[in-house]
Design a protein around this motif. Structure first.
Motif, mmCIF file in Angstrom:
data_model
loop_
_atom_site.group_PDB
_atom_site.id
_atom_site.type_symbol
_atom_site.label_atom_id
_atom_site.label_comp_id
_atom_site.label_asym_id
_atom_site.label_seq_id
_atom_site.Cartn_x
_atom_site.Cartn_y
_atom_site.Cartn_z
ATOM 1 N N LEU B 75 0.785 -1.099 -0.074
ATOM 2 C CA LEU B 75 0.123 -0.076 -0.074
ATOM 3 C C LEU B 75 1.028 1.265 -0.019
ATOM 4 O O LEU B 75 0.559 2.145 -0.691
ATOM 5 N N ASP B 76 1.736 1.173 0.774
ATOM 6 C CA ASP B 76 2.895 2.221 0.722
ATOM 7 C C ASP B 76 3.523 2.565 -0.667
ATOM 8 O O ASP B 76 3.498 3.848 -1.062
ATOM 9 N N MET B 77 3.747 1.492 -1.227
ATOM 10 C CA MET B 77 4.444 1.864 -2.679
ATOM 11 C C MET B 77 3.513 2.364 -3.576
ATOM 12 O O MET B 77 3.836 3.195 -4.339
ATOM 13 N N LEU B 78 2.217 2.057 -3.382
ATOM 14 C CA LEU B 78 0.975 2.347 -4.313
ATOM 15 C C LEU B 78 0.931 3.709 -4.126
ATOM 16 O O LEU B 78 0.897 4.644 -4.937
ATOM 17 N N LEU B 79 0.576 3.997 -2.745
ATOM 18 C CA LEU B 79 0.079 5.585 -2.150
ATOM 19 C C LEU B 79 1.306 6.742 -2.712
ATOM 20 O O LEU B 79 1.016 7.849 -3.011
ATOM 21 N N SER B 80 2.563 6.374 -2.434
ATOM 22 C CA SER B 80 3.512 7.003 -2.668
ATOM 23 C C SER B 80 3.890 7.547 -3.988
ATOM 24 O O SER B 80 4.055 8.722 -4.592
ATOM 25 N N THR B 81 2.915 6.940 -5.014
ATOM 26 C CA THR B 81 2.975 7.332 -6.417
ATOM 27 C C THR B 81 2.163 8.809 -6.570
ATOM 28 O O THR B 81 2.649 9.431 -7.521
ATOM 29 N N GLY B 82 1.140 8.761 -5.789
ATOM 30 C CA GLY B 82 0.546 10.054 -5.657
ATOM 31 C C GLY B 82 1.157 11.192 -5.761
ATOM 32 O O GLY B 82 1.175 12.077 -6.858
ATOM 33 N N GLU B 83 2.027 11.337 -4.793
ATOM 34 C CA GLU B 83 3.062 12.684 -4.595
ATOM 35 C C GLU B 83 4.117 12.564 -5.686
ATOM 36 O O GLU B 83 4.665 13.519 -5.924
ATOM 37 N N ASN B 84 4.629 11.356 -6.153
ATOM 38 C CA ASN B 84 5.478 11.228 -7.123
ATOM 39 C C ASN B 84 5.045 11.744 -8.532
ATOM 40 O O ASN B 84 5.809 11.944 -9.326
#
Lengths: 413, 413
Positions: B75-84
């Motif tokens: 989930l962290d891997m997935l959610l971090s794409t938002g800010e990226n």
């Protein structure tokens, strides 16, 4: 000898899933089920994924709304998020199947690249985390299409680069094979939408596939084929949810009877000509260095002998590159004292590919005759040892492919 | 002494942009223009961004469609794409303003975290790349909300964690101040949508802001306030495109006359009660350890004295956590020999906050009286030195906040 025996004993496979087969959560679930079934046949599986559906285009469109020509570094950072979304989602879907799995970005997977942003090349793979996952019976799900420089800047490998990731990982891990799952069930003698009689090939050589890939058959990324050839990795091209075996790309294809293996067509192409340039050494170098510095990939180049000391030079680029390429060429033309430039987008590239063409007198001529019989004018010709490509009017593309498929008797072999 | 003087001379500022102010490409362009203007006043600017609009919710929903309880790491891997996605887009927009800028992920920015996925804490910041960018007059645009473990696994800092990134960077870079740009133009005595007479505070102390933040005033992430307090970083809360100064969160607030600083309300809250549990030492520890292990944040805990050797224990969680928490509590109840559990989501938490409450006899009672006068029943009470919180029926929340705002005369001070 021992190392070699060990390599060929490898029971690792790489499976790459791309395009529409990862477009939705429910398709990712189906892929997870498929992996769960395939898993028993292998000692280790490594999965490579592309961005979901049209995510990459959506990200590009966001960038376009901010900057007409965004920086390569920032664009790579942006585009890499596409695959970084798919990978954890597929890992979650595998967990739901009771399979241990971890997603890895290109950086985490140890994929180091060099070269320019947007078209970076894999320099090295240090698969520490992949091997550690495999050692724990977990499936690594690697975000394709990306890597990182030594300074940890994110890079991308160019369109279709997930294929390259998959085959390069197969080489680094000495895998038994690499499976490319896609929307089509293999490599065909021509696009079946154009030629209903087109046949699926059981096997094709790296060299032939390379020409077909370069020429827009659209099934595989050419650099992936190159790496496969270098490291002799058998590559399967298969339909994700189909049942057929697909096409095997391999080194050992011996088919004497076969002269031509397929017809490729490409319509998203633009033609550029600079004419009336005073001929002198280094002309082509000057022009194509200028284009290369701006990251424009030039495709087919045709230069005929000069007349009255003046030279015409034509080449093709992807249609999307024309807006960039045209002003650059205008500038070069004026520097070089040329008379002017010309461009057109209503053209198509049609290619006939096959190792059999090498030692077959008249194999090229068959193409020109077939097109002439259809009344189709040839604008440019370029040949390699196993390929001949003609640029023709785009509206005639379909008619040309069908005529060539018939002329080379591809439906009957 | 020299080091101290140097710190206070720092002319670096951190600006964090979040929520709806980064929701579209055109807003990112406006932010880039704003940064271009602000830039002259500073020797160095570092920008921190959140995900665009509701991207994080969309990513969460994708995950939910695959796995009801996805792994924290994935989930962290997935959610971090938002800010990226936001960071490179804003860097591109800055380039269009003629400003050198580079986007950095949390990992690239040197933000190392420890602790569990989804709620990681910043352990250390090694801002090598940020300093190198600043040294080249470039603006680093850092993806907020994220960091990486020493093993390079991506982690996130919990909802609103971009505020934490911003204030932690301000501390690491010894910045002069940290500016949090948001949808509202400052911290108010109550939610202006509920209480039209609510006033914007010019200044508020870290301690008071911490209570307001924890209690759902929604303006700032509480951990960001904590870090600000620890390193004494002045924090401005301001409207992105507004003209007002906003509210300054700082240490030195001396306002004798002021007894209460604001009324906070929170309605996305669920109440859980386990009742009839045989009282013995370690009861609460057993229950809350079990919840903590599953990553459930418990909020307000109320335990009254036991009657007949049986004990009731109530607490609140975010409404979205109820589905996780309830079965866990049922299990604990049965292990501990309790009579049963109960839960409700139609509740609201109303808090009165202010350092003035510490030494003001009757300041708490004013709250209870005001609610009683409105005929509002109090279900749970919890107090800290500078805060009193009541859980009441959700439908009465608005009425309660308005009554309290009036009772504490917040509109007149």
């Amino acid at each position: 000898m021992t190392a070699l025996a060990k390599d060929s004993d490898s029971r690792i496979t790489i499976q790459k899933f791309g395009g529409s087969s990862v477009a939705t959560p429910s398709r990712l679930k189906r892929i997870a089920q498929k992996i769960a079934q395939d898993r028993e046949r292998w000692d280790g599986m490594v999965i490579v994924v592309s961005a979901m559906g049209n995510t990459t285009d959506q990200l590009l469109s966001l960038a376009q709304r901010i900057a007409p020509a965004p920086s390569g570094r920032e664009l790579d950072m942006l585009l890499s998020t596409g695959e970084n979304i798919t990978a954890p989602l597929l890992a979650m879907a595998l967990h739901e199947q009771g399979i241990d799995a971890i997603s890895l970005t290109g950086l985490q997977a140890g994929i180091t690249t060099h070269g320019p942003h947007r078209h970076a090349r894999i320099a090295d793979i240090t698969p520490t985390r992949i091997l550690s996952a495999l050692g724990q019976q977990a499936i690594p799900v690697v975000a394709g299409f990306q890597g990182a420089t030594k300074e940890l800047d994110i890079t991308t490998l160019g369109r279709g680069g997930s294929d390259t990731t998959a085959v390069a990982l197969a080489a680094a891990l000495k895998a038994r094979q690499c499976e490319i799952y896609t929307d089509v069930d293999g490599v065909y003698t021509a696009d079946p939408r154009t030629v209903p009689e087109a046949r699926r090939l059981m096997t094709i050589s790296y060299t032939e596939m390379l020409e077909l890939a370069t020429l827009g058959a659209g099934v595989m990324h050419p650099r992936a084929v190159e790496i496969g050839e270098t490291y002799n990795i058998p590559i399967w091209v298969r339909s994700t949810f189909g049942k057929d075996d697909g096409t095997l790309i391999t080194r050992s294809v011996v088919e004497d009877r076969q002269r031509v293996r397929g017809i490729a067509q490409e319509t998203n192409v633009a033609k550029l000509t600079v004419y009336g340039v005073p001929d002198r050494p280094g002309l082509a170098a000057t022009i194509f260095e200028a284009l290369g510095e701006q990251g424009i990939n030039v495709d087919m180049i045709v230069q005929n002998i000069a007349r009255n000391g003046l030279m015409d030079l034509s080449f093709t680029v992807a249609e999307s590159e024309l807006a960039h390429a045209r002003p650059l060429l205008e500038k070069q033309c004026s520097i070089l004292g040329g008379k002017g430039i010309d461009s057109a987008t209503d053209v198509a590239k049609i290619s006939v590919v096959g190792t059999g063409m090498m030692h077959t007198p008249g194999a090229f001529a068959t193409m020109f005759r077939a097109l002439a019989n259809e009344g189709i004018n040839i604008q440019m010709i370029s040949t390699s040892e196993i390929r001949v490509t003609c640029v023709i009017d785009e509206p005639s593309a379909r008619q040309a492919v069908r005529a060539l498929h018939k002329a080379y008797e591809l439906e009957t072999l």
